[in-house]
Design an enzyme around this catalytic site. Structure first.
Site, PDB file in Angstrom:
ATOM      1  CD  GLN A  66      -6.206   0.557   7.678  1.00 51.43           C
ATOM      2  OE1 GLN A  66      -6.531   1.002   6.600  1.00 51.43           O
ATOM      3  NE2 GLN A  66      -4.953   0.401   7.993  1.00 51.43           N
ATOM      4  CB  VAL A  76      -9.818  10.252   9.435  1.00 50.21           C
ATOM      5  CG1 VAL A  76      -9.930   9.113  10.425  1.00 50.21           C
ATOM      6  CG2 VAL A  76     -10.142  11.574  10.132  1.00 50.21           C
ATOM      7  CE1 TYR A 107     -12.100   4.396   2.003  1.00 51.22           C
ATOM      8  CE2 TYR A 107     -13.769   4.673   3.696  1.00 51.22           C
ATOM      9  CZ  TYR A 107     -12.633   4.055   3.231  1.00 51.22           C
ATOM     10  OH  TYR A 107     -12.031   3.094   3.996  1.00 51.22           O
ATOM     11  CB  ALA A 120     -20.659   3.246   9.168  1.00 50.14           C
ATOM     12  CG  HIS A 172     -11.889  13.726   8.053  1.00 50.15           C
ATOM     13  ND1 HIS A 172     -10.689  14.181   7.523  1.00 50.15           N
ATOM     14  CD2 HIS A 172     -12.295  14.663   8.928  1.00 50.15           C
ATOM     15  CE1 HIS A 172     -10.390  15.351   8.068  1.00 50.15           C
ATOM     16  NE2 HIS A 172     -11.352  15.677   8.914  1.00 50.15           N
ATOM     17  CB  ALA A 229     -15.363   4.860   9.780  1.00 51.34           C
ATOM     18  NE  ARG A 239      -2.935  -0.591   3.402  1.00 46.54           N
ATOM     19  CZ  ARG A 239      -2.905  -1.640   4.224  1.00 46.54           C
ATOM     20  NH1 ARG A 239      -3.209  -2.837   3.779  1.00 46.54           N
ATOM     21  NH2 ARG A 239      -2.594  -1.499   5.492  1.00 46.54           N
ATOM     22  CE1 TYR A 255      -2.854   3.982   0.556  1.00 49.94           C
ATOM     23  CE2 TYR A 255      -1.359   3.818   2.417  1.00 49.94           C
ATOM     24  CZ  TYR A 255      -2.562   3.517   1.829  1.00 49.94           C
ATOM     25  OH  TYR A 255      -3.481   2.767   2.501  1.00 49.94           O
ATOM     26  CB  THR A 302     -14.134   0.434  13.019  1.00 52.39           C
ATOM     27  OG1 THR A 302     -13.688   1.019  11.784  1.00 52.39           O
ATOM     28  CG2 THR A 302     -13.547   1.228  14.167  1.00 52.39           C
TER      29      THR A 302
END
Ligand SMILES: C[S@@+](CC[C@H](N)C(=O)[O-])C[C@H]1O[C@@H](n2cnc3c(N)ncnc32)[C@H](O)[C@@H]1O
Length: 266
Positions: A169, A100, A95, A210, A97, A127, A69, A73, A240
């Site tokens: 995560q 965050v 997606y 969520a 914030h 989230a 990852r 990034y 989460t």
């Protein structure tokens, strides 16, 4: 002339729930941008972004099975900065914030500012915000600690179990690459071991997702279980974990020093 270079960056979030959570200022930023790049994985939100601004590019193809990852990034930052350096006013959409648990958003803003471009981040609904609402948790009641789950295991043995604990995560503990199919990692047993030391096996935990859907029949996924049975819970890359706090006693000496008679809880 304000001394800044031509080209700018704003990062915005779409929130968690399809279209409902995006703020007016995020919508305006997408509309006004000369170039929009986005990392949102659901098709309706992608279509919505495109309806606001047709000059839109998805960066999702930069993820790949087995690809670290961190490399993805870096490439996202390269693409974003490439557009900024070419003099465009860029809006990067993530997606939740945008600040965050979103490494490329922070990294691109820092790089843009260091190179003399105007750059800012707009807040969005994360989230964790959804968790506070769906689980009825007020972070002001007992304090609240929030960690990325792998980072928690590696660096934060000294956390305070009398504060609420939120682990992000939790479905991909110890996984540094991209998991396309949402297959959870096999390391949840290690987290159970650590939590058991602090809370005991019977302490309640909440496995939470969520809902991305704005319909009452498609509410959040809330699995209440115990530390001891956590390995049996269903988890995905979007899970989460909430661990309620252990009871705490007020510091009577401090209450006295502050001139407060009885423990105060909001
Ligand atoms: C890379 S972070 C992105 C967070 C996102 N920027 C935000 O503001 O919520 C991914 C983690 O966010 C959390 N997450 C994302 N979507 C979620 C959802 N629908 N319900 C609960 N947690 C979620 C999970 O912990 C997931 O592993």
């Amino acid at each position: 002339m304000n001394g800044l270079r031509k080209g700018s960056l704003v990062t915005v979030g779409t929130g968690i729930q399809l279209i409902n959570h995006i703020t007016h200022e995020a919508v305006q930023s997408i509309r006004n941008a000369q170039k929009v790049v986005h990392v949102v994985n659901d098709y309706p939100t992608q279509r919505y972004i495109q309806s606001l601004n047709p000059d839109t590019e998805s960066l999702n193809h930069l993820y790949g099975p087995g690809k670290p990852r961190s490399e993805t990034y870096r490439q996202m930052v390269d693409v974003i900065m490439g557009h900024v350096r070419s003099g465009l006013n860029v809006c990067a959409v993530f997606y939740g914030h945008p600040g965050v648990f979103v490494n490329p958003s922070h990294a691109a803003i820092e790089m843009a500012r260091n190179e003399g471009y105007e750059a800012r981040m707009l807040p969005g609904i994360s989230a964790e915000d959804c968790l506070f609402a769906d689980l009825g948790l007020d972070p002001g009641s007992n304090g609240c600690q929030s960690f990325e789950a792998t980072d928690f295991l590696v660096h934060h043995g000294g956390f305070d179990p009398t504060c609420s604990l939120i682990l992000w995560q939790v479905g991909i503990i110890g996984v540094g690459d991209y998991i396309a199919d949402g297959r959870p990692s096999g390391h949840i047993g290690i987290l159970v071991e650590v939590l058991r030391e602090h809370y005991g096996s019977d302490h309640e935990v909440v496995v939470y997702e969520a809902s991305p859907f704005p319909y009452p029949i498609a509410g959040p996924m809330v699995q209440r279980t115990t530390v001891g049975r956590l390995s049996e819970a269903t988890m995905t890359t979007m899970t989460t974990l909430y661990v309620p706090p252990l009871a705490t006693k007020a510091d009577r000496d401090m209450l006295g020093r502050l001139g407060l008679g009885a423990p105060q809880r909001s």
